[in-house]
Design a protein around this motif. Sequence first.
Motif, PDB file in Angstrom:
ATOM      1  N   PRO A 142      -4.721  38.849 -80.107  1.00 52.21           N
ATOM      2  CA  PRO A 142      -3.529  38.117 -80.548  1.00 52.21           C
ATOM      3  C   PRO A 142      -2.932  37.273 -79.427  1.00 52.21           C
ATOM      4  CG  PRO A 142      -2.962  40.404 -80.108  1.00 52.21           C
ATOM      5  CD  PRO A 142      -4.464  40.303 -79.986  1.00 52.21           C
ATOM      6  N   ARG A 143      -2.312  36.180 -79.822  1.00 51.39           N
ATOM      7  CA  ARG A 143      -1.601  35.323 -78.876  1.00 51.39           C
ATOM      8  C   ARG A 143      -0.207  35.063 -79.447  1.00 51.39           C
ATOM      9  NH1 ARG A 143      -3.020  33.984 -73.839  1.00 51.39           N
ATOM     10  NH2 ARG A 143      -2.462  31.793 -74.116  1.00 51.39           N
ATOM     11  N   THR A 144       0.774  35.128 -78.582  1.00 55.33           N
ATOM     12  CA  THR A 144       2.156  34.901 -78.996  1.00 55.33           C
ATOM     13  C   THR A 144       2.810  33.928 -78.032  1.00 55.33           C
ATOM     14  OG1 THR A 144       2.415  37.068 -80.040  1.00 55.33           O
ATOM     15  CG2 THR A 144       4.416  35.990 -79.285  1.00 55.33           C
ATOM     16  N   ALA A 145       3.543  32.972 -78.582  1.00 55.37           N
ATOM     17  CA  ALA A 145       4.311  32.042 -77.767  1.00 55.37           C
ATOM     18  C   ALA A 145       5.716  32.586 -77.567  1.00 55.37           C
ATOM     19  CB  ALA A 145       4.380  30.677 -78.433  1.00 55.37           C
ATOM     20  N   VAL A 146       6.182  32.530 -76.332  1.00 57.53           N
ATOM     21  CA  VAL A 146       7.580  32.795 -76.003  1.00 57.53           C
ATOM     22  C   VAL A 146       8.269  31.444 -75.894  1.00 57.53           C
ATOM     23  CG1 VAL A 146       9.185  33.693 -74.286  1.00 57.53           C
ATOM     24  CG2 VAL A 146       7.075  34.930 -74.782  1.00 57.53           C
ATOM     25  N   ILE A 147       9.255  31.217 -76.755  1.00 55.99           N
ATOM     26  CA  ILE A 147      10.023  29.975 -76.726  1.00 55.99           C
ATOM     27  C   ILE A 147      11.465  30.375 -76.454  1.00 55.99           C
ATOM     28  CG2 ILE A 147      10.673  27.887 -77.969  1.00 55.99           C
ATOM     29  CD1 ILE A 147       8.129  28.342 -79.694  1.00 55.99           C
ATOM     30  N   GLU A 148      11.904  30.116 -75.238  1.00 52.76           N
ATOM     31  CA  GLU A 148      13.213  30.606 -74.807  1.00 52.76           C
ATOM     32  C   GLU A 148      14.165  29.436 -74.586  1.00 52.76           C
ATOM     33  OE1 GLU A 148      13.909  34.389 -72.593  1.00 52.76           O
ATOM     34  OE2 GLU A 148      14.238  32.991 -70.956  1.00 52.76           O
ATOM     35  N   ALA A 149      15.273  29.468 -75.311  1.00 52.37           N
ATOM     36  CA  ALA A 149      16.304  28.438 -75.190  1.00 52.37           C
ATOM     37  C   ALA A 149      17.483  28.997 -74.409  1.00 52.37           C
ATOM     38  CB  ALA A 149      16.760  27.977 -76.560  1.00 52.37           C
ATOM     39  N   VAL A 150      17.846  28.323 -73.341  1.00 49.58           N
ATOM     40  CA  VAL A 150      19.035  28.664 -72.556  1.00 49.58           C
ATOM     41  C   VAL A 150      20.086  27.607 -72.839  1.00 49.58           C
ATOM     42  CG1 VAL A 150      19.987  29.041 -70.258  1.00 49.58           C
ATOM     43  CG2 VAL A 150      17.607  29.693 -70.753  1.00 49.58           C
ATOM     44  N   VAL A 151      21.253  28.042 -73.310  1.00 45.89           N
ATOM     45  CA  VAL A 151      22.368  27.125 -73.549  1.00 45.89           C
ATOM     46  C   VAL A 151      23.517  27.609 -72.666  1.00 45.89           C
ATOM     47  CG1 VAL A 151      23.845  25.992 -75.231  1.00 45.89           C
ATOM     48  CG2 VAL A 151      21.586  26.826 -75.925  1.00 45.89           C
ATOM     49  N   ALA A 152      23.722  26.926 -71.542  1.00 43.05           N
ATOM     50  CA  ALA A 152      24.722  27.329 -70.556  1.00 43.05           C
ATOM     51  C   ALA A 152      26.016  26.560 -70.786  1.00 43.05           C
ATOM     52  CB  ALA A 152      24.203  27.069 -69.145  1.00 43.05           C
ATOM     53  N   ALA A 153      27.136  27.283 -70.707  1.00 45.05           N
ATOM     54  CA  ALA A 153      28.447  26.666 -70.882  1.00 45.05           C
ATOM     55  C   ALA A 153      29.411  27.247 -69.862  1.00 45.05           C
ATOM     56  CB  ALA A 153      28.963  26.895 -72.298  1.00 45.05           C
ATOM     57  N   SER A 154      30.500  26.548 -69.622  1.00 44.34           N
ATOM     58  CA  SER A 154      31.524  27.016 -68.694  1.00 44.34           C
ATOM     59  C   SER A 154      32.826  26.294 -69.009  1.00 44.34           C
ATOM     60  CB  SER A 154      31.116  26.760 -67.244  1.00 44.34           C
ATOM     61  OG  SER A 154      32.170  27.092 -66.355  1.00 44.34           O
ATOM     62  N   ASP A 155      33.947  26.999 -68.804  1.00 40.17           N
ATOM     63  CA  ASP A 155      35.245  26.352 -69.002  1.00 40.17           C
ATOM     64  C   ASP A 155      35.792  25.764 -67.704  1.00 40.17           C
ATOM     65  OD1 ASP A 155      35.847  28.653 -67.642  1.00 40.17           O
ATOM     66  OD2 ASP A 155      37.204  29.478 -69.156  1.00 40.17           O
ATOM     67  N   ARG A 156      35.002  25.764 -66.654  1.00 39.68           N
ATOM     68  CA  ARG A 156      35.444  25.160 -65.398  1.00 39.68           C
ATOM     69  C   ARG A 156      35.485  23.634 -65.542  1.00 39.68           C
ATOM     70  NH1 ARG A 156      35.399  28.297 -60.746  1.00 39.68           N
ATOM     71  NH2 ARG A 156      34.716  30.449 -61.093  1.00 39.68           N
ATOM     72  N   PRO A 157      36.521  23.000 -65.016  1.00 39.14           N
ATOM     73  CA  PRO A 157      36.637  21.540 -65.146  1.00 39.14           C
ATOM     74  C   PRO A 157      35.420  20.791 -64.620  1.00 39.14           C
ATOM     75  CG  PRO A 157      38.700  22.473 -64.334  1.00 39.14           C
ATOM     76  CD  PRO A 157      37.698  23.591 -64.324  1.00 39.14           C
ATOM     77  N   GLY A 158      34.815  21.292 -63.572  1.00 35.62           N
ATOM     78  CA  GLY A 158      33.676  20.603 -62.983  1.00 35.62           C
ATOM     79  C   GLY A 158      32.388  20.695 -63.773  1.00 35.62           C
ATOM     80  N   PHE A 159      32.392  21.473 -64.867  1.00 31.64           N
ATOM     81  CA  PHE A 159      31.148  21.637 -65.629  1.00 31.64           C
ATOM     82  C   PHE A 159      30.722  20.333 -66.298  1.00 31.64           C
ATOM     83  CE2 PHE A 159      28.530  23.191 -69.223  1.00 31.64           C
ATOM     84  CZ  PHE A 159      27.589  23.894 -68.489  1.00 31.64           C
ATOM     85  N   ALA A 160      31.651  19.402 -66.465  1.00 31.47           N
ATOM     86  CA  ALA A 160      31.286  18.103 -67.024  1.00 31.47           C
ATOM     87  C   ALA A 160      30.224  17.422 -66.166  1.00 31.47           C
ATOM     88  CB  ALA A 160      32.519  17.211 -67.150  1.00 31.47           C
ATOM     89  N   LEU A 161      30.268  17.670 -64.859  1.00 29.32           N
ATOM     90  CA  LEU A 161      29.241  17.104 -63.974  1.00 29.32           C
ATOM     91  C   LEU A 161      27.883  17.710 -64.258  1.00 29.32           C
ATOM     92  CD1 LEU A 161      31.240  17.052 -60.599  1.00 29.32           C
ATOM     93  CD2 LEU A 161      30.745  15.119 -62.113  1.00 29.32           C
ATOM     94  N   ALA A 162      27.862  19.013 -64.585  1.00 30.11           N
ATOM     95  CA  ALA A 162      26.590  19.660 -64.926  1.00 30.11           C
ATOM     96  C   ALA A 162      26.013  19.057 -66.201  1.00 30.11           C
ATOM     97  CB  ALA A 162      26.800  21.161 -65.085  1.00 30.11           C
ATOM     98  N   ARG A 163      26.871  18.787 -67.172  1.00 24.90           N
ATOM     99  CA  ARG A 163      26.370  18.173 -68.412  1.00 24.90           C
ATOM    100  C   ARG A 163      25.805  16.786 -68.124  1.00 24.90           C
ATOM    101  NH1 ARG A 163      31.155  20.358 -70.615  1.00 24.90           N
ATOM    102  NH2 ARG A 163      32.145  18.303 -70.643  1.00 24.90           N
ATOM    103  N   ALA A 164      26.478  16.051 -67.248  1.00 22.41           N
ATOM    104  CA  ALA A 164      25.983  14.721 -66.905  1.00 22.41           C
ATOM    105  C   ALA A 164      24.649  14.791 -66.172  1.00 22.41           C
ATOM    106  CB  ALA A 164      27.022  13.980 -66.059  1.00 22.41           C
ATOM    107  N   ALA A 165      24.457  15.882 -65.422  1.00 21.49           N
ATOM    108  CA  ALA A 165      23.225  16.044 -64.642  1.00 21.49           C
ATOM    109  C   ALA A 165      22.164  16.858 -65.395  1.00 21.49           C
ATOM    110  CB  ALA A 165      23.546  16.725 -63.313  1.00 21.49           C
TER     111      ALA A 165
END
Length: 334
Positions: free
Chosen positions: A274-297
């Motif tokens: 058998p073969r199985t694919a691991v498909i892992e989605a990471v959705v990172a969020a933060s309420d820090r004001p500077g997180f907008a820079l992370a979204r831009a990057a």
Amino acid sequence: MADRADKARWTSPLRRRRGPGWAEQTPTWRAARPALIADTLERAAARPSGNWFVVGASREVRPGRPSGRTVGGVEVVLWRSPAGELRAGPGACPHLGAPLRDSRVVCGTLVCHWHGLALDGSAFAGWQPYPAHDDGVLVWVRLDAVGGEEPSERPVIPARPAPGSGVDAVFTAAGRCEPQDVVANRLDPWHGSWFHPYSFVDLTVVRKPRGDEDDAFEVDVSFRVAGRLVVPVRAEFTAPEPRTVVMRITDGEGATSVVETHATPLTAAHAQQPRTAVIEAVVAASDRPGFALARAAAPVLRPLMRQTAGRLWRDDLAYAERRWELRSTGRFPG
């Protein structure tokens, strides 16, 4: 004045760890009871999936070109309409079996590169489309013959940070095991600080599943950043359907962020290898004001996020493959 006040209130998410080394940490093997993990796995397997399977990242299915996948031994082709809507169906051309993943998309129509047979996503010449769903992060295909359950109109999609508020990345790998082996790995949080000391330290399971109505692991853990610098959080592990485990940060830095681990079978049921694919989605969020820079990057951050996931799954796929090997030879403990 307001800027100075904001700076005064700012606190670093980093903490300096002074805990025990790897060999001195408290053993977790008594708490990680095989029967508890097996019961949690059994409850997850009993939940409906509606025959939906994750096949990859939404951004991987691009306008103007087809994408091919195999799920449960079934060849699948995916592409997009001129409006960007997801289309899916059997991956073999109904004429002479050409691989449609190698064909072309012309104005939203899939055109076979062998003889020019054109498919617009509707039934034609014995070719029947598959229901498909794009949730903005992942793409899903419903395969009723593979799932064998009562079909549902939509897949079971875990709650995520609000659209546009996070940074998402999707990592994909494959191993010689079955989906249950991947899910069992994620339903064993106790192994984190032993098996992945480069990423997790000071892991404590503070609440175990108590049954169908209370079926979550709650964990206090610190993410290692560098040396003794860590970020402590509280996280919850749940299994909303048979092939998905979700880790959600419930308290601490990045609260509401999720890591979704989806296990998609590549081979048919009961395959000898058998073969199985691991498909892992990471959705990172933060309420820090500077997180907008992370979204831009985000385009720069996504490869780094995938690299981090890949390091963990290098080890965790070895865990899942070992579990399958023991099960397939009748040597699985417990």
